[in-house]
Design an enzyme around this catalytic site. Structure first.
Site, PDB file in Angstrom:
ATOM      1  N   GLY A   1     -12.395   2.814 -16.144  1.00 10.35           N
ATOM      2  CA  GLY A   1     -11.398   3.671 -15.512  1.00 10.35           C
ATOM      3  C   GLY A   1     -10.439   4.380 -16.443  1.00 10.35           C
ATOM      4  O   GLY A   1      -9.953   5.463 -16.120  1.00 10.35           O
TER       5      GLY A   1
ATOM      6  N   ASP B   1      -3.054  -3.381 -10.457  1.00 16.23           N
ATOM      7  CA  ASP B   1      -2.996  -3.709  -9.029  1.00 16.23           C
ATOM      8  C   ASP B   1      -2.433  -5.133  -8.906  1.00 16.23           C
ATOM      9  O   ASP B   1      -1.228  -5.339  -9.003  1.00 16.23           O
ATOM     10  CB  ASP B   1      -4.426  -3.550  -8.484  1.00 16.23           C
ATOM     11  CG  ASP B   1      -4.546  -3.771  -6.986  1.00 16.23           C
ATOM     12  OD1 ASP B   1      -3.541  -3.684  -6.280  1.00 16.23           O
ATOM     13  OD2 ASP B   1      -5.666  -4.026  -6.512  1.00 16.23           O
TER      14      ASP B   1
ATOM     15  N   LYS C   1       0.787  -0.435  -8.937  1.00 14.75           N
ATOM     16  CA  LYS C   1       1.109  -0.752  -7.541  1.00 14.75           C
ATOM     17  C   LYS C   1       2.063  -1.944  -7.540  1.00 14.75           C
ATOM     18  O   LYS C   1       1.611  -3.099  -7.493  1.00 14.75           O
ATOM     19  CB  LYS C   1      -0.157  -1.133  -6.774  1.00 14.75           C
ATOM     20  CG  LYS C   1      -1.186  -0.020  -6.614  1.00 14.75           C
ATOM     21  CD  LYS C   1      -2.376  -0.555  -5.805  1.00 14.75           C
ATOM     22  CE  LYS C   1      -3.513   0.431  -5.744  1.00 14.75           C
ATOM     23  NZ  LYS C   1      -4.729  -0.148  -5.128  1.00 14.75           N
TER      24      LYS C   1
HETATM   25  P1  IMP Z   1      -6.137  -5.866 -10.951  1.00 11.75           P
HETATM   26  O1  IMP Z   1      -6.872  -6.855 -11.825  1.00 11.75           O
HETATM   27  O2  IMP Z   1      -6.059  -6.334  -9.525  1.00 11.75           O
HETATM   28  O3  IMP Z   1      -4.789  -5.452 -11.495  1.00 11.75           O
HETATM   29  O4  IMP Z   1      -7.021  -4.583 -10.849  1.00 11.75           O
HETATM   30  C1  IMP Z   1      -7.274  -3.811 -11.945  1.00 11.75           C
HETATM   31  C2  IMP Z   1      -8.536  -3.019 -11.764  1.00 11.75           C
HETATM   32  O5  IMP Z   1      -8.933  -2.911 -10.396  1.00 11.75           O
HETATM   33  C3  IMP Z   1      -8.312  -1.614 -12.237  1.00 11.75           C
HETATM   34  O6  IMP Z   1      -8.554  -1.470 -13.614  1.00 11.75           O
HETATM   35  C4  IMP Z   1      -9.280  -0.834 -11.378  1.00 11.75           C
HETATM   36  O7  IMP Z   1     -10.548  -0.818 -11.985  1.00 11.75           O
HETATM   37  C5  IMP Z   1      -9.372  -1.620 -10.086  1.00 11.75           C
HETATM   38  N1  IMP Z   1      -8.496  -1.057  -9.040  1.00 11.75           N
HETATM   39  C6  IMP Z   1      -7.348  -1.572  -8.564  1.00 11.75           C
HETATM   40  N2  IMP Z   1      -6.813  -0.794  -7.609  1.00 11.75           N
HETATM   41  C7  IMP Z   1      -7.657   0.252  -7.463  1.00 11.75           C
HETATM   42  C8  IMP Z   1      -7.644   1.431  -6.629  1.00 11.75           C
HETATM   43  O8  IMP Z   1      -6.744   1.692  -5.817  1.00 11.75           O
HETATM   44  N3  IMP Z   1      -8.705   2.272  -6.801  1.00 11.75           N
HETATM   45  C9  IMP Z   1      -9.708   2.043  -7.669  1.00 11.75           C
HETATM   46  N4  IMP Z   1      -9.754   0.978  -8.467  1.00 11.75           N
HETATM   47  C10 IMP Z   1      -8.730   0.078  -8.362  1.00 11.75           C
END
Ligand code: IMP
Length: 178
Positions: A48, A106, A134
């Protein structure tokens, strides 16, 4: 731009390319001040962060290096909380000033894992820069030092972010139509 269908979901325009550009300008200005003379190592988290990394580093005026790593932690529209390995970390991290570049933070599971792996390599410092954050979904205490844009807890695509492989190429950020 009108709405876009990606697999089973519809997305509508949310953040324009121009707004993203201005927010990235501001992050770059902060980093240029903070890392003057420190030759930071930027580590982009694939897939991403390719967009954010490219847009950010072209605005970085201090001497720097950039590399990429890959993790797998997310499937579909809800974070699984499961994080796989950090692939491709070949640079010498010890004593370096590292800046981790994330497309979106996230829950924070991914960044927590990355920070733990990096700490084992004894960097001089580590900071985090994220294109999107977020805050309402975030469950960790690790500070996200540099955030381009804070968004509500909605699923988004575009500018590197995908829904099951689709949407990374879309300009700006689009959010799910409820
Ligand atoms: P976390 O580990 O929950 O913080 O998520 C991180 C990863 O989840 C990011 O690097 C994204 O690849 C994916 N991600 C989280 N939220 C979104 C979203 O709203 N759209 C697309 N990918 C997301």
């Amino acid at each position: 731009m009108s709405t876009v269908q990606l697999h089973d979901l519809r997305f509508e325009p949310f953040i324009s390319e121009q707004e993203l550009g201005l927010a990235i300008d501001s992050v770059a200005a902060d980093l240029n001040k903070k890392y003057e003379g420190k030759r930071p190592l930027f580590i982009g988290v694939l897939n991403g962060a390719f967009f954010f990394a490219a847009e950010l580093v072209k605005r970085i005026t201090v001497e720097c290096e950039i590399t990429f790593v890959k993790v797998a932690s997310y499937h579909g529209t809800a974070s699984t909380g499961k994080v796989d390995q950090l692939i491709g970390l070949n640079e010498r991290i010890s004593g370096r000033h590292v800046v981790v570049l994330e497309d979106i933070v996230d829950t924070g599971n991914t960044i927590e894992h990355i920070m733990a792996v990096l700490a084992d390599h004894h960097p001089a410092s580590v900071s985090i820069a994220a294109l999107l954050f977020k805050p309402d979904a975030y469950t960790k205490d690790i500070p996200i030092d540099h955030v381009a844009i804070r968004i509500p807890n909605a699923f988004v695509v575009g500018s590197g972010l995908d829904h099951d492989g689709l949407g990374r190429n879309l300009p700006g950020i689009l959010r799910i139509v409820q």
